[in-house]
Design a protein around this motif. Structure first.
Motif, short mmCIF file in Angstrom:
data_model
loop_
_atom_site.label_atom_id
_atom_site.label_comp_id
_atom_site.label_asym_id
_atom_site.label_seq_id
_atom_site.Cartn_x
_atom_site.Cartn_y
_atom_site.Cartn_z
N GLU A 174 45.62 26.98 -39.21
CA GLU A 174 46.51 25.84 -39.41
C GLU A 174 45.83 24.70 -40.19
O GLU A 174 46.42 24.12 -41.10
CB GLU A 174 46.97 25.33 -38.05
CG GLU A 174 48.25 24.53 -38.15
CD GLU A 174 48.79 24.22 -36.79
OE1 GLU A 174 48.89 25.15 -35.98
OE2 GLU A 174 49.06 23.03 -36.54
N ASP A 175 44.59 24.41 -39.81
CA ASP A 175 43.97 23.18 -40.34
C ASP A 175 42.93 23.39 -41.44
O ASP A 175 42.67 22.48 -42.21
CB ASP A 175 43.24 22.42 -39.22
CG ASP A 175 44.15 22.08 -38.07
OD1 ASP A 175 45.35 21.99 -38.31
OD2 ASP A 175 43.64 21.92 -36.94
N THR A 202 50.45 30.29 -43.97
CA THR A 202 49.61 29.11 -44.18
C THR A 202 49.90 28.59 -45.58
O THR A 202 50.40 29.29 -46.44
CB THR A 202 48.10 29.42 -44.09
OG1 THR A 202 47.71 29.99 -45.31
CG2 THR A 202 47.78 30.33 -42.96
N ASP A 208 43.65 27.37 -34.83
CA ASP A 208 43.30 26.06 -35.42
C ASP A 208 42.82 26.22 -36.85
O ASP A 208 43.16 25.43 -37.73
CB ASP A 208 42.15 25.39 -34.64
CG ASP A 208 42.64 24.81 -33.34
OD1 ASP A 208 43.87 24.79 -33.13
OD2 ASP A 208 41.79 24.40 -32.53
N THR A 240 50.38 34.84 -40.75
CA THR A 240 50.55 33.40 -40.66
C THR A 240 50.98 32.82 -41.99
O THR A 240 50.39 33.08 -43.03
CB THR A 240 49.23 32.73 -40.25
OG1 THR A 240 48.71 33.47 -39.17
CG2 THR A 240 49.44 31.30 -39.84
#
Ligand code: FAD
Length: 486
Positions: free
Chosen positions: A227-228, A271, A224, A269
């Motif tokens: 991602e956020d 991002t 999370d 990741t």
């Protein structure tokens, strides 16, 4: 020469400690090479070491329940025992016929002596006893400066450590484990009998609503975050009113996730986060490494001033002020919001931890050890290294510490980092209606403003327990005393 692998024909014990995970777990991987694995967790009721605080006990209960499910799914159920680890491990060897005991190093100096004694005793009996790295990115007693001494300043420490970190790949979790025959009949206690959860009253509702202890919860939180919240971390991490940080600290404190796994996920990741955000986040994990480096090289860090000049500091013994601080009733909204966030959720935003710690040690002149102790009992991420190092850092007595004369003004800190007052309104609901202009200093609001906001100072919300300017002058005068002695 061929390596002797005959010991693999016997079962191995894997002793879970502060590493409640199956991923990136060297001890578990080593044990899984044997014909069978006996996982055990021991609730240590005998021996040295500080007892876990109440919030961490709540976490431990749920984290062990989660680990137990994961191990059951892999095939080898977790054995729960309480008492003296050394006696219990020898008993378990007898019952299971194990020839090896593996565990991951915890680096807590309080346990080092007992661990070394146990290792030597096991080896003296011809058994294999091996410990592994994993909780940290470095071996704290091995990394040293050019002159062979431990680091005392963060920046050169991180410069020395960071280049190596890239090479550390986390270990895959075993896909399955072979239990010993009759594993389900091994004597094992139950979590319920350890009474780790609060009852009468059960104050854990806010924590249960905020956290999911266990390895799966840790990885969900990391995903999370990446991602956020990774994007903009650098700018937003200091704003307590927004959910901008990872919240991984309690998972790291219980070893449900490792820093190597976090670094690997950061690398892998895609991002949108700017590289600067990733660098900043890695640096914060670096502070955890630094705290462990300090503790491993100064085992008395939680009890003794790193800077002995502070041994003569004229701390006050003010139980009324301490109670007000603990309950979030100091009359300084940002301090009170922080202390109530801690009480409700078992966690507090880093910026606010610094504000409340400064307030205790400087405005109230209460010994940092008293604050460290309260945090130890109430934080779900209470960690012997980060807690002690941070308290000493704020108090001015620590390595690479903030200078004592830098005294946070709680009003200006609130106005700067909680400009809209969102954080205060959330945790100090009696101030929810206060306009932004006065949210961090309700005593300065004209009577009609207070009346419209339904605030009656001294009744619905306290007057400040100390005056900022007087408290600041008093703290500087106290500091002057130890400066002159030195
Ligand atoms: P993020 O901003 O997402 O950072 C990621 C990780 O980096 C954290 O999980 C943590 O492991 C590490 N980290 C970040 N800041 C620090 C820091 N200043 N020092 C050490 N590690 C850091 N942290 C604890 O884990 N346990 C404690 O008992 C603890 N006590 C503290 C006491 C005081 C007085 C202060 C000022 C700080 C304390 N900290 C402690 C450090 C810090 O406040 C928390 O690690 C951080 O707020 C955790 O939130 P997060 O996981 O969202 O952090």
């Amino acid at each position: 020469m061929e390596r002797d692998t005959s010991h693999l024909q016997d079962p191995a014990i894997v002793w879970f400690r502060n590493d409640l995970r199956i991923g990136d777990n060297e001890a578990l991987v080593a044990a899984s090479q044997h014909c069978a694995v006996v996982p055990v967790y021991i609730w240590q009721t005998v021996g040295t070491g500080r007892a876990l605080g109440a919030a961490r006990q709540w976490w431990l209960h749920h984290s062990l329940a989660s680990l137990s499910n994961d191990l059951e799914r892999l095939g080898a159920p977790l054995v729960l025992l309480s008492g003296n680890p050394s006696d219990l491990i020898f008993d378990l060897i007898k019952t299971t016929g194990a020839s090896a005991v593996y565990w991951n190093r915890g680096y807590n100096p309080a346990y080092l002596e007992a661990d070394s004694a146990l290792k030597a005793e096991l080896q003296a009996q011809g058994l294999i006893a091996e410990s592994f790295a994993g909780q940290l990115l470095h071996e704290p007693t091995k990394l040293c400066t050019g002159s062979g001494t431990p680091y005392k300043v963060y920046s050169p420490f991180w410069r020395a450590l960071e280049p190596d970190v890239e090479d550390r790949l986390p270990r895959q979790a075993p896909e399955s484990l072979t239990p010993i025959p009759g594993s389900s009949t091994l004597p094992s206690e139950t979590l319920e009998t350890w009474r780790l959860l609060p009852t009468k009253p059960d104050w854990s509702g806010g924590m249960a609503g905020s956290w999911t202890p266990g390895e799966a919860g840790a990885h969900d939180r990391l995903a999370d975050f990446l991602e956020d919240r990774m994007q903009g971390y650098t700018d937003r991490r200091d704003i307590p009113g927004v959910d901008a940080t990872s919240g991984l600290s309690p998972h790291l404190a219980s070893g449900e996730i490792t820093p190597a796994q976090i670094f690997e996920a950061l690398k892998n990741t895609e991002t949108d986060g700017a590289p600067a955000d990733r660098t900043k986040f890695r640096k914060e994990i670096g502070w955890r490494e630094f705290a462990w480096h300090l503790l491993a090289n100064n085992p008395a860090l939680p009890e003794k001033n790193h800077n002995s000049k502070f041994d003569n500091f004229p701390w006050l013994n003010d139980s009324r002020a301490l109670k007000a601080w603990q309950k979030g009733l100091t009359g300084y909204p940002v301090v009170d919001a922080g202390m109530r966030q801690l009480w409700q959720t078992g966690w507090m935003h880093n910026r606010v931890r610094m504000i409340v710690a400064s307030f205790l040690t400087k405005h109230l002149l209460i010994d940092w050890r008293t604050g460290e102790d309260w945090f130890w009992d109430t934080l779900v991420d209470a960690d012997p290294a980060s807690n002690a190092a941070s308290w000493q850092w704020v108090a001015g007595s620590g390595a690479d510490a903030a200078p004592y004369f830098r005294i946070f003004n709680p009003v200006l800190q609130g106005e700067r980092f909680d400009a809209e007052g969102d954080y205060v309104r959330r945790f100090v609901p009696e101030l929810a209606q206060m306009p932004k202009k006065f949210i961090h200093k309700p005593w300065a609001a004209p009577e009609p403003v207070l009346a419209t906001a339904n605030v009656r100072l001294g009744d619905t919300y306290p007057h400040p327990i100390v005056d900022h300017k007087l408290a600041r002058d008093r703290a500087l005068a106290a500091y002057q005393q130890i400066k002159e002695v030195a």
